[in-house]
Design an enzyme around this catalytic site. Structure first.
Site, short mmCIF file in Angstrom:
data_model
loop_
_atom_site.label_atom_id
_atom_site.label_comp_id
_atom_site.label_asym_id
_atom_site.label_seq_id
_atom_site.Cartn_x
_atom_site.Cartn_y
_atom_site.Cartn_z
CB SER A 101 -0.96 -0.05 1.19
OG SER A 101 -1.99 0.90 1.06
CG HIS A 133 -5.89 -2.35 0.52
ND1 HIS A 133 -5.27 -1.84 -0.61
CD2 HIS A 133 -5.25 -1.77 1.57
CE1 HIS A 133 -4.32 -1.00 -0.25
NE2 HIS A 133 -4.29 -0.95 1.06
CG ASP A 157 -7.32 -2.73 -3.07
OD1 ASP A 157 -8.03 -2.05 -2.31
OD2 ASP A 157 -6.09 -2.76 -3.01
#
Length: 238
Positions: free
Chosen positions: A119, A209, A177
């Site tokens: 991320s 995610h 996601d």
């Protein structure tokens, strides 16, 4: 800035290569280590490679209404259209330089260092490899993206050594996601390849995610190829 670092030392003793793995926003290096262990049932380790899991500094984070969070840099909002907060990025750049310089002082050259992250950590890894130090061995980014006005793109467009190879890229993104749409990751990858980056973008089906065991195994195999053990003569020079 002094970072808290969780380090996984090589099983063979002295290391001849290094991997720096940046966590996502609001997390810590130690938590990332535990997440990897949960998915793999063991550490992500190698007989000759040191793994460093730094923890981001605690600072106000705009998407959380200014609440303190362990983040690498501040964002105006979590969207690919948002303007990069380059002042905030510049602050963490110094810290990343320190991490890499520490390894160089131990005899590990940039071409024996890989950076990666999940991320926001993946975004920082992209900044590290394509804006701060293009001599690195490679970069991996999981569920990550670059803003459309990213300084990374400017850097690649204005390279002083356009004929040299850039660090190889491995990107992964979950097809489901909801926090960082896969289209953002794909767009970032496509823009990077237009500017000379070579690599692979892998869309992980039925994945949110999150990290997945199969992508960690893929990353592990790729790292093994990019950073193989050195011969005895080269190892003795480190």
């Amino acid at each position: 800035m002094q970072l808290v670092k969780k380090t996984i030392n090589p099983t063979g003793g002295k290391h001849s290569a290094t991997v720096i793995f940046f966590h996502g926003s609001g997390d810590t290096g130690s938590n990332l280590v535990e997440w990897v262990r949960f998915l793999l049932g063991r550490d992500l380790d190698f007989p000759h490679i040191k793994l460093i899991y730094p923890t981001a500094p605690l600072q106000p984070y705009t998407p959380l209404n200014g609440e303190l969070s362990n983040v690498w840099f501040d964002r105006r909002s979590i969207t690919i259209d948002a303007k990069e907060n380059r002042k905030s990025l510049a602050s963490i750049y110094e810290t990343v330089h320190e991490l890499i310089n520490e390894e160089e002082k131990l005899g590990i050259p940039p071409e024996r260092i890989i950076v990666g992250g999940f991320s926001m950590g993946g975004a920082l890894a992209l900044h590290t490899a394509y804006h701060l130090n293009t001599d690195l061995a490679g970069v991996f980014a999981c569920s990550s993206f670059l803003n459309r006005d990213s300084i990374v793109y400017d850097s690649l467009k204005n390279r002083t050594k356009p004929g040299t190879d850039l660090p190889e890229l491995k990107m992964f993104h979950g097809s489901r996601d909801l926090m960082v749409p896969s289209s953002w990751g794909q767009e970032s990858y496509d823009e990077l390849t237009k500017l000379g980056v070579k690599g692979q973008f892998s869309l992980l089906q039925n994945t949110l995610h999150e990290l997945k065991k199969r992508e960690l195994l893929d990353i592990q195999e790729w790292i093994s190829v990019k950073l193989p053990p050195l011969t005895n003569d080269l190892q003795n020079k480190l």
